[in-house]
Design a protein around this motif. Structure first.
Motif, short mmCIF file in Angstrom:
data_model
loop_
_atom_site.label_atom_id
_atom_site.label_comp_id
_atom_site.label_asym_id
_atom_site.label_seq_id
_atom_site.Cartn_x
_atom_site.Cartn_y
_atom_site.Cartn_z
N GLY A 44 26.42 -6.53 44.51
CA GLY A 44 26.54 -5.49 43.50
C GLY A 44 26.91 -6.05 42.15
N GLN A 45 27.77 -7.07 42.14
CA GLN A 45 28.15 -7.71 40.88
C GLN A 45 26.97 -8.41 40.23
OE1 GLN A 45 31.46 -10.28 41.70
NE2 GLN A 45 32.76 -8.62 42.47
N LEU A 46 26.01 -8.84 41.06
CA LEU A 46 24.81 -9.49 40.53
C LEU A 46 23.71 -8.48 40.19
CD1 LEU A 46 24.54 -12.55 42.97
CD2 LEU A 46 25.31 -12.57 40.59
N ALA A 118 26.61 -33.73 55.72
CA ALA A 118 27.39 -32.99 54.73
C ALA A 118 26.75 -33.06 53.35
CB ALA A 118 28.82 -33.53 54.69
N PHE A 119 26.20 -34.22 52.99
CA PHE A 119 25.57 -34.37 51.68
C PHE A 119 24.32 -33.50 51.58
CE2 PHE A 119 22.67 -36.44 48.69
CZ PHE A 119 23.46 -36.47 47.55
N VAL A 120 23.51 -33.50 52.63
CA VAL A 120 22.29 -32.66 52.63
C VAL A 120 22.66 -31.19 52.54
CG1 VAL A 120 20.31 -31.92 54.00
CG2 VAL A 120 20.87 -34.36 53.84
N GLU A 121 23.67 -30.78 53.32
CA GLU A 121 24.10 -29.39 53.29
C GLU A 121 24.66 -29.02 51.92
OE1 GLU A 121 26.19 -26.76 56.59
OE2 GLU A 121 27.66 -28.03 55.56
N LEU A 122 25.41 -29.93 51.32
CA LEU A 122 25.96 -29.68 49.99
C LEU A 122 24.84 -29.50 48.97
CD1 LEU A 122 28.43 -29.57 48.09
CD2 LEU A 122 28.29 -32.07 47.92
N THR A 123 23.81 -30.32 49.07
CA THR A 123 22.67 -30.20 48.16
C THR A 123 21.97 -28.86 48.31
OG1 THR A 123 22.32 -32.61 48.27
CG2 THR A 123 20.50 -31.27 47.45
N VAL A 124 21.81 -28.43 49.55
CA VAL A 124 21.17 -27.13 49.81
C VAL A 124 22.02 -26.00 49.24
CG1 VAL A 124 20.47 -25.52 51.61
CG2 VAL A 124 19.94 -27.95 51.85
N MET A 125 23.34 -26.08 49.45
CA MET A 125 24.24 -25.05 48.94
C MET A 125 24.12 -24.90 47.42
SD MET A 125 27.84 -25.61 50.88
CE MET A 125 28.07 -25.38 52.64
N VAL A 126 24.23 -26.02 46.73
CA VAL A 126 24.20 -25.98 45.26
C VAL A 126 22.85 -25.48 44.77
CG1 VAL A 126 24.33 -27.39 43.18
CG2 VAL A 126 25.92 -27.80 45.06
N SER A 127 21.77 -25.94 45.41
CA SER A 127 20.42 -25.52 44.99
C SER A 127 20.23 -24.02 45.15
CB SER A 127 19.37 -26.28 45.80
OG SER A 127 19.47 -27.68 45.60
N LEU A 128 20.68 -23.49 46.29
CA LEU A 128 20.56 -22.05 46.52
C LEU A 128 21.42 -21.26 45.55
CD1 LEU A 128 20.51 -21.75 50.42
CD2 LEU A 128 18.63 -21.29 48.85
N PHE A 129 22.64 -21.70 45.35
CA PHE A 129 23.55 -20.95 44.49
C PHE A 129 23.02 -20.86 43.06
CE2 PHE A 129 27.22 -20.57 41.65
CZ PHE A 129 27.80 -19.41 42.15
N ALA A 132 19.39 -18.16 41.14
CA ALA A 132 19.67 -16.73 41.06
C ALA A 132 18.37 -15.94 40.83
CB ALA A 132 20.65 -16.47 39.92
N PRO A 133 18.30 -14.67 41.33
CA PRO A 133 19.35 -14.04 42.11
C PRO A 133 19.20 -14.20 43.62
CG PRO A 133 17.74 -12.40 41.51
CD PRO A 133 17.26 -13.71 40.92
N PHE A 134 17.96 -14.39 44.08
CA PHE A 134 17.74 -14.34 45.53
C PHE A 134 18.26 -15.59 46.24
CE2 PHE A 134 14.45 -11.59 43.66
CZ PHE A 134 14.82 -10.39 44.25
N GLY A 135 18.15 -16.74 45.59
CA GLY A 135 18.74 -17.93 46.19
C GLY A 135 20.24 -17.80 46.29
N THR A 136 20.84 -17.22 45.26
CA THR A 136 22.29 -17.00 45.27
C THR A 136 22.68 -16.07 46.40
OG1 THR A 136 22.33 -17.28 42.87
CG2 THR A 136 24.27 -16.28 43.89
N LEU A 137 21.91 -15.01 46.59
CA LEU A 137 22.19 -14.08 47.69
C LEU A 137 22.05 -14.76 49.05
CD1 LEU A 137 20.49 -10.79 46.44
CD2 LEU A 137 22.93 -11.30 46.61
N ALA A 138 21.05 -15.64 49.17
CA ALA A 138 20.89 -16.38 50.42
C ALA A 138 22.10 -17.28 50.67
CB ALA A 138 19.61 -17.20 50.38
N TYR A 139 22.58 -17.90 49.59
CA TYR A 139 23.79 -18.72 49.72
C TYR A 139 24.98 -17.87 50.15
CZ TYR A 139 28.11 -20.89 48.19
OH TYR A 139 29.39 -21.36 48.16
#
Length: 251
Positions: A44-46, A118-129, A132-139
């Protein structure tokens, strides 16, 4: 300095064993809570309507579990001290080098695997976040609602047990403070625990999964360093044991 106080040493082994057990079980002790309401609020904030969401749960994170890679070194070291209580110095000297070599290789392999994951997961997290907006929502749906409170309680208990472990070792034998490697290990594991708690408190809740994974990457690197130290340190012990065996086998 006095003789080794065996009860304190055995209690120290129990304390550090509990630390490793809690860290390995962190995924079962934290996370898993419902995060559907938090997802709707963040969406909702997004300005995005996600409708009725269900089955969204808090992630357990990797940071606390990654601490076990460092604390297993403390467990191994304390175990070697306890082994001296039941084995003669001559026998322990012959097996300690080889056992430490095997342990260090396994530690290095496990640390490298965790570092990559952990590095691969961290990369995926940052990329999704950042998408915006749909990648952020997926994150947010997967990692956006870290159980900061539960993790803080668990880390507090782990830190307490580490302090108890260090204190019991000193009570068992004050000369342990003269062992620079052991003192450095104590400081490393205590500092890493404090750093993880700091990373959890550094950013808003929706970003804690990222900093937690960053902690996992950091701890994997620290574990690799300790693995290399153990690996290098085991070589002189192996050479000494081989020479002693060759000497005793001569007619």
């Amino acid at each position: 300095m006095g003789e080794l106080r065996k009860p304190f040493l055995l209690l120290a082994l129990l304390a550090v064993a509990l630390v490793v057990a809690l860290e390995l079980g962190a995924a079962l002790l934290t996370g898993g809570g419902d995060a559907g309401g938090a997802l709707r609020d963040s969406a909702g904030q997004l300005g995005v309507d996600v409708g009725d969401v269900g089955g969204v749960t808090e992630p357990a994170g990797r940071g606390t579990g990654a601490l076990a890679l460092i604390d297993v070194v403390a467990l191994w070291t304390t175990g070697l001290f306890c082994l001296s209580l039941v084995l003669p110095d001559r026998v322990q000297g012959r097996i300690q080098g080889v056992a430490t070599l095997i342990f260090s290789v396994l530690l290095l392999l496990g640390s490298v695997v965790l570092l990559v994951v952990a590095f691969v997961e961290l990369t995926v997290m940052v990329s999704l976040f950042l998408a915006a907006p749909f990648g952020t929502l997926a994150y947010l749906a997967v990692w956006g609602f870290f159980p900061v409170g539960d993790a803080a309680v668990l880390l507090g208990l782990i830190l307490l047990l580490k302090l108890v472990w260090a204190g019991l070792l000193i009570l068992a034998q004050p000369r342990f403070l003269q062992n620079k490697g052991l003192v450095l290990l104590m400081l490393t594991t205590l500092l890493c625990t404090v750093v993880l708690e700091f990373l959890h408190r550094l950013v808003p809740t929706i970003l804690v999964s990222i900093t937690d994974d960053l902690g996992a990457v950091l701890f994997a690197v620290v574990a690799i360093v300790w693995g290399l130290i153990l690996l290098i340190g085991s070589i002189p012990a192996i050479v000494k044991a081989v020479r002693a065996t060759a000497t005793t086998s001569q007619p």
